[in-house]
Write an enzyme that holds these catalytic residues in place. Structure first.
Site, PDB file in Angstrom:
ATOM      1  N   ASN A 177      37.444  44.462  53.749  1.00 39.66           N
ATOM      2  CA  ASN A 177      36.750  45.825  53.509  1.00 39.66           C
ATOM      3  C   ASN A 177      38.165  46.562  52.454  1.00 39.66           C
ATOM      4  O   ASN A 177      39.023  46.840  52.841  1.00 39.66           O
ATOM      5  CB  ASN A 177      36.330  46.916  54.616  1.00 39.66           C
ATOM      6  CG  ASN A 177      35.892  48.328  54.649  1.00 39.66           C
ATOM      7  OD1 ASN A 177      35.817  48.212  53.173  1.00 39.66           O
ATOM      8  ND2 ASN A 177      35.227  48.587  55.066  1.00 39.66           N
ATOM      9  N   HIS A 212      25.292  52.490  52.760  1.00 42.25           N
ATOM     10  CA  HIS A 212      25.275  52.104  54.245  1.00 42.25           C
ATOM     11  C   HIS A 212      24.364  51.640  54.553  1.00 42.25           C
ATOM     12  O   HIS A 212      24.241  50.805  55.544  1.00 42.25           O
ATOM     13  CB  HIS A 212      24.929  53.587  54.867  1.00 42.25           C
ATOM     14  CG  HIS A 212      26.476  54.867  54.722  1.00 42.25           C
ATOM     15  ND1 HIS A 212      25.963  55.311  54.819  1.00 42.25           N
ATOM     16  CD2 HIS A 212      27.295  54.150  55.439  1.00 42.25           C
ATOM     17  CE1 HIS A 212      27.079  57.069  54.692  1.00 42.25           C
ATOM     18  NE2 HIS A 212      27.686  55.697  54.633  1.00 42.25           N
TER      19      HIS A 212
END
Ligand code: ADP
Length: 397
Positions: free
Chosen positions: A9, A176
């Site tokens: 990430n 999200h």
């Protein structure tokens, strides 16, 4: 050696990583490289209950990936990696699900970069470095936006000239999504209801915060929009403001568009209101000690969130469960109480003892009897990325 998935990430100056066992989907090794590009860049590894830190000089993302490889080699874990999963913030309208990375996928992520100028270029850097370092491994991109591609047009369009959507992709995308995709089936499972028959409002509350209406496992609407700035009050982001604020601040403070954007992204939210911190924990301590600015900041946060939760019942037509997740949602009994306290008219009420109990990894139901269910669930985006990666790479889970 247990076959694993490496999850990466990349942020603009950071790189988080985790190695997950394919069978158990548990992280056996994880860490973060921070301050990349600065003189004090460093990388921290966590494994076997230990933490180890190394300085990276003025290292960049590539330096971090090679330091990671070195460490995996030292721990004899390198050969366990069977595929790599990358988190990508913006997949635009193109990516309705995760994708096996090839030149075409890279070009499409590049096209989305103008919608997420802080995030996508950093992800591409991580992807390119990982492709160079692991040229034979399958690599997968998992998008924060793809879960919200099920939103209907009346939820995702802004009331601006339609040509802006057709020609420039101006619409609400939502974020999200990887967390919501994990949370939604978990919530249904914990309730003992089929996901296809469950209407839920889920609040993912971390440094970035959003809330989503999920019907039968599909996103119907969400609080974030074209960018992750819209919606709730966040750590340093303002969430919703009058768009007229841009012109007002530009003329009164002589700021350009970038200056106003930075102010709304980096100096606003809980930090801007409290003039103290963007960290919810610090603000709770200050509020309980009588700091009025911290109390007001948390009140504004919880009021905006309660308004959004109520509004997001509209696309559902009913509410079966309210779910809290993310660092704040999973830990702050203070904010959960403040939010639910404003939602009694929806049939929601907390059990105070259960609310106090559900912190630091303890998940579960926190409503009092007679109330609609309210759940605290620990999200696991890494696990979701690893599952998608294994599936697209054709690995057996
Ligand atoms: P990110 O969006 O960066 O992934 P997280 O999901 O880790 O963020 O959430 C970070 C937020 O969670 C911070 O505001 C932090 O203060 C808050 N938080 C973590 N633990 C607690 C706690 N025990 N009580 C209140 N807030 C907490």
């Amino acid at each position: 050696m247990k076959p694993s998935i490496l999850v990466i990430n990349c942020g603009s100056s950071s790189l988080k990583f985790a190695l997950l066992d394919i069978q158990t989907q548990q992280a056996t090794f994880s860490g973060i490289a921070e301050k990349l590009g600065q003189t004090d860049a460093c990388i921290t590894f966590k494994f076997s209950g230990r933490k180890e830190q190394q300085q990276l000089g003025q290292g960049d993302h590539a330096t971090a990936v090679y330091a990671l490889i070195q460490q995996l080699q030292t721990l004899s874990l390198l050969d366990s990696i069977k595929a790599i999963g990358h988190r990508v913030v913006h997949g635009g309208e193109h990516f309705k699900q995760s994708a096996l990375i090839d030149d075409y996928v890279i070009a499409e992520i590049e096209k989305c970069a103008k919608l997420a100028p802080l995030h996508n270029p950093a992800h591409l850097l991580g992807i390119r470095t990982a492709l160079q370092a692991f040229p034979t491994l399958p690599q997968v991109a998992v998008f924060d936006t793809s879960f919200h591609q099920s939103m209907p047009a009346h939820a995702y369009l802004y009331a601006v000239p339609l040509a802006l959507y057709r020609e420039h992709g101006v619409r609400r995308y939502g974020f999200h999504g990887t967390s919501y995709r994990y949370i939604a089936p978990e919530a249904a499972r914990l309730l003992g209801k089929p996901l296809a028959e469950t209407a839920m409002v889920c609040a993912h509350l971390g440094n970035g915060a959003s809330v989503s209406a999920i019907l039968g496992g599909h996103s119907m609407d969400t609080s974030m929009g074209l960018t992750p700035l819209e919606g709730l009050v966040m750590g340093t982001r303002s969430g919703d403001v009058d768009p007229g604020l841009f012109n007002y601040l530009a003329t009164t403070l002589k700021l350009d568009v970038q200056g106003v954007t930075d102010l709304l992204n980096q100096q606003s939210g809980l930090l801007g209101l409290s003039e103290l911190s963007n960290d919810c924990r610090e603000l709770e301590d200050a509020a309980l000690a009588g700091n009025e600015a911290a109390q007001l900041a948390l009140q504004i946060f919880s009021y905006r969130l309660a308004k959004y939760i109520a509004a997001l019942v509209v696309p559902l037509g009913r509410l079966d469960v309210l779910v809290f997740t993310g660092g704040i949602g999973e830990n702050s009994s203070y904010l959960r109480a403040a939010v639910v306290g404003q939602l009694g008219f929806l049939g929601l009420a907390l059990d105070n003892a259960a609310n106090e109990r559900c912190i630091r990894g303890q998940a579960g139901l926190i409503q009092q009897s007679g109330s609609l269910p309210i759940l605290v669930i620990n999200t696991d985006e890494e696990r979701m990325i690893a599952l998608d990666t294994a599936a697209l790479a054709g690995l057996n889970v």
